[in-house]
Design an enzyme around this catalytic site. Structure first.
Site, PDB file in Angstrom:
ATOM      1  N   ASP A  30      -3.698 -67.537  -3.601  1.00  0.00           N
ATOM      2  CA  ASP A  30      -3.393 -66.589  -3.020  1.00  0.00           C
ATOM      3  C   ASP A  30      -2.883 -65.221  -3.780  1.00  0.00           C
ATOM      4  O   ASP A  30      -2.695 -64.021  -3.205  1.00  0.00           O
ATOM      5  CB  ASP A  30      -1.915 -66.820  -1.998  1.00  0.00           C
ATOM      6  CG  ASP A  30      -2.205 -67.802  -0.932  1.00  0.00           C
ATOM      7  OD1 ASP A  30      -3.204 -68.028  -0.560  1.00  0.00           O
ATOM      8  OD2 ASP A  30      -1.251 -68.291  -0.496  1.00  0.00           O
ATOM      9  N   ASN A  35      -5.269 -73.977   3.533  1.00  0.00           N
ATOM     10  CA  ASN A  35      -5.471 -73.577   4.966  1.00  0.00           C
ATOM     11  C   ASN A  35      -6.321 -74.434   5.768  1.00  0.00           C
ATOM     12  O   ASN A  35      -6.319 -75.573   5.397  1.00  0.00           O
ATOM     13  CB  ASN A  35      -6.106 -71.942   4.771  1.00  0.00           C
ATOM     14  CG  ASN A  35      -5.707 -71.189   6.361  1.00  0.00           C
ATOM     15  OD1 ASN A  35      -6.458 -71.164   7.255  1.00  0.00           O
ATOM     16  ND2 ASN A  35      -4.549 -70.418   6.200  1.00  0.00           N
ATOM     17  N   TRP A  52      -9.341 -64.471   6.344  1.00  0.00           N
ATOM     18  CA  TRP A  52      -8.329 -63.586   6.038  1.00  0.00           C
ATOM     19  C   TRP A  52      -9.010 -62.275   5.593  1.00  0.00           C
ATOM     20  O   TRP A  52      -8.970 -61.271   6.574  1.00  0.00           O
ATOM     21  CB  TRP A  52      -7.790 -64.177   4.824  1.00  0.00           C
ATOM     22  CG  TRP A  52      -6.462 -63.495   4.237  1.00  0.00           C
ATOM     23  CD1 TRP A  52      -5.808 -62.744   4.395  1.00  0.00           C
ATOM     24  CD2 TRP A  52      -5.769 -64.348   3.183  1.00  0.00           C
ATOM     25  NE1 TRP A  52      -4.812 -62.291   3.685  1.00  0.00           N
ATOM     26  CE2 TRP A  52      -4.629 -63.339   2.953  1.00  0.00           C
ATOM     27  CE3 TRP A  52      -5.751 -65.307   2.414  1.00  0.00           C
ATOM     28  CZ2 TRP A  52      -3.581 -63.648   1.967  1.00  0.00           C
ATOM     29  CZ3 TRP A  52      -4.695 -65.745   1.725  1.00  0.00           C
ATOM     30  CH2 TRP A  52      -3.560 -64.856   1.359  1.00  0.00           C
ATOM     31  N   GLU A  63       2.785 -82.193   2.368  1.00  0.00           N
ATOM     32  CA  GLU A  63       3.816 -81.115   1.587  1.00  0.00           C
ATOM     33  C   GLU A  63       3.878 -80.019   2.538  1.00  0.00           C
ATOM     34  O   GLU A  63       2.862 -79.501   2.975  1.00  0.00           O
ATOM     35  CB  GLU A  63       3.157 -80.890   0.301  1.00  0.00           C
ATOM     36  CG  GLU A  63       3.238 -81.945  -0.711  1.00  0.00           C
ATOM     37  CD  GLU A  63       2.804 -81.491  -1.981  1.00  0.00           C
ATOM     38  OE1 GLU A  63       3.102 -80.336  -2.413  1.00  0.00           O
ATOM     39  OE2 GLU A  63       2.566 -82.280  -3.028  1.00  0.00           O
ATOM     40  N   ASP A 115       3.502 -65.650  -4.392  1.00  0.00           N
ATOM     41  CA  ASP A 115       3.515 -65.853  -3.095  1.00  0.00           C
ATOM     42  C   ASP A 115       4.253 -64.379  -2.239  1.00  0.00           C
ATOM     43  O   ASP A 115       4.836 -64.562  -1.153  1.00  0.00           O
ATOM     44  CB  ASP A 115       4.092 -66.974  -2.559  1.00  0.00           C
ATOM     45  CG  ASP A 115       4.011 -67.054  -0.865  1.00  0.00           C
ATOM     46  OD1 ASP A 115       2.668 -66.960  -0.504  1.00  0.00           O
ATOM     47  OD2 ASP A 115       4.610 -67.535  -0.222  1.00  0.00           O
ATOM     48  N   ASP A 160       4.371 -76.326   4.195  1.00  0.00           N
ATOM     49  CA  ASP A 160       4.003 -74.979   3.841  1.00  0.00           C
ATOM     50  C   ASP A 160       5.238 -74.080   3.857  1.00  0.00           C
ATOM     51  O   ASP A 160       5.060 -72.861   3.209  1.00  0.00           O
ATOM     52  CB  ASP A 160       3.033 -74.263   4.913  1.00  0.00           C
ATOM     53  CG  ASP A 160       1.701 -75.165   4.997  1.00  0.00           C
ATOM     54  OD1 ASP A 160       1.155 -75.175   3.721  1.00  0.00           O
ATOM     55  OD2 ASP A 160       1.004 -75.208   6.080  1.00  0.00           O
ATOM     56  N   TRP A 212      -0.811 -70.121   9.981  1.00  0.00           N
ATOM     57  CA  TRP A 212      -0.917 -70.805   8.591  1.00  0.00           C
ATOM     58  C   TRP A 212       0.308 -71.732   8.178  1.00  0.00           C
ATOM     59  O   TRP A 212      -0.040 -72.519   7.330  1.00  0.00           O
ATOM     60  CB  TRP A 212      -1.303 -69.902   7.670  1.00  0.00           C
ATOM     61  CG  TRP A 212      -0.277 -68.878   7.328  1.00  0.00           C
ATOM     62  CD1 TRP A 212       0.131 -67.637   8.108  1.00  0.00           C
ATOM     63  CD2 TRP A 212       1.026 -69.100   6.585  1.00  0.00           C
ATOM     64  NE1 TRP A 212       1.266 -67.175   7.667  1.00  0.00           N
ATOM     65  CE2 TRP A 212       1.757 -68.089   6.496  1.00  0.00           C
ATOM     66  CE3 TRP A 212       1.184 -70.129   5.587  1.00  0.00           C
ATOM     67  CZ2 TRP A 212       2.948 -67.588   5.938  1.00  0.00           C
ATOM     68  CZ3 TRP A 212       2.367 -69.922   4.723  1.00  0.00           C
ATOM     69  CH2 TRP A 212       3.114 -68.830   4.940  1.00  0.00           C
TER      70      TRP A 212
END
Length: 341
Positions: free
Chosen positions: A175, A244, A216, A314, A135, A316, A283
């Site tokens: 990602d 997303n 994106w 959960e 990330d 982000d 996002w």
């Protein structure tokens, strides 16, 4: 005079040769049978292996954070209980991270998930999420160094191959590619992902690389990133919209663009939280979102199917009132399920 029968010692030698020859023949026959059986089993496995498709149902993991939230922590409100119970009962991918499932424990985790998949007559769906520089240091920062990542993914691959009779869906490092230009580590990512693919390849294991999403990167740029890994001959394709909120129709169109650029690669689409579509470019825990269509609802000649990849409920990350990334957030569970409970 030539003897009419061999001497005793020669008779004994012949007997040994005959018996030994018979043993060798039997051993050869047994080996041939084993070889045929092995190849037959492999052939049957290959014939029975089918990629994900409309109607594919993935396992409902009893170790999901939704399921654990029902028995751990402070007693939730009635609305939070209802939302959590609903989400805990939905087929959703399980996220493998080195923080929760390190190399010495990940085999057992996958074995348990595989057992659940057998009991539920479902596919095993996992997200592998632990590469170095994960990330790009943002909300989900962490991961392993290169050496430990190779060990971890090898262990995952061994456990997946051990579950021979279970269909296995692997979403590899969401990602990782779409963020690589921003992170400036594309060369490293390529080597890491290629090694992970090699480690996890097996019969009835369908691997999907990071495909970003429709809002994106442009399809041409995303296709170049995927192609540059050099593993299109060893993976099923790519996953889009992971974690997303883009609409299913936009993701189908995007997947078709990518597939055309990638010589027919296939896709899966995450519809876990796209029921209300996106909230502009937001996002990270955008408000007012809804769960989307259940996995296995949609598909065509490019999109194998949609799945719930990101577990709804959960967080982000620490944004818009949320806790740390991946932490169970009861309030979000209530909001996401307000139209389906």
């Amino acid at each position: 005079m030539r003897p009419t029968s061999p001497p005793a010692n020669r008779r004994r030698l012949r007997r040994i040769l005959l018996v030994g020859g018979s043993s060798l023949a039997v051993a050869g026959l047994i080996a041939a049978i084993v070889l045929v059986a092995t190849h037959t089993q492999t052939f049957v496995q290959m014939i029975s292996a089918r990629p994900p498709a409309v109607g594919t149902v993935v396992v409902v993991p009893d170790e999901s954070k939704a399921a654990r939230a029902l028995t751990e922590g402070e007693p939730p409100t009635a609305a939070e209980t209802a939302a959590t119970e609903y989400l805990a009962a939905q087929p959703t991918a399980y996220w493998l991270t080195p923080e929760l499932d390190p190399a010495d424990k990940v085999w057992d985790r996958i074995a348990h998930l595989a057992a659940e998949a057998r009991d539920q007559d479902a596919a095993l769906a996992v997200v592998v999420y632990g590469l170095p520089g994960r990330d790009c240091g943002n909300h989900s920062a962490g991961g392993l160094d290169e050496a430990d990542y190779a060990i971890w993914t090898q262990r995952i691959g061994e456990a997946l191959r051990n579950a021979r009779d279970v269909q296995k869906i692997v979403v590899l490092e969401p990602d990782s590619l779409a963020l690589a230009p921003e992170c400036g580590n594309l060369a490293d990512r390529g080597a890491q992902l290629s090694g992970a693919v090699d480690a996890m390849t097996g019969v009835d294991t369908w691997i999907y690389l990071d495909g970003g999403h429709s809002s994106w990167l442009p399809a041409e740029q995303m296709a170049d990133l995927i192609r540059g890994i050099g593993v299109l001959d060893r993976v099923r394709g790519f996953a889009t919209n992971v974690s997303n909120y883009q609409t299913t129709s936009a993701e189908f169109a995007y997947a078709h663009e990518l597939s055309t650029l990638l010589e027919g690669a296939h896709a899966v689409i995450d519809t876990s939280r796209n029921g209300a579509g996106p909230d502009g470019a937001e996002w990270c825990n955008p408000p007012g979102r809804l769960v989307g269509e259940p996995g296995g609802t949609y598909g065509d000649d490019v999109v194998d199917t949609n799945l719930w990849i990101k577990p709804p409920g959960e967080s982000d990350g620490e944004c818009n009132g949320g806790p740390a990334a991946g932490v169970w957030w009861p309030e979000a569970a209530v909001e996401l399920t307000r139209d389906v409970r």
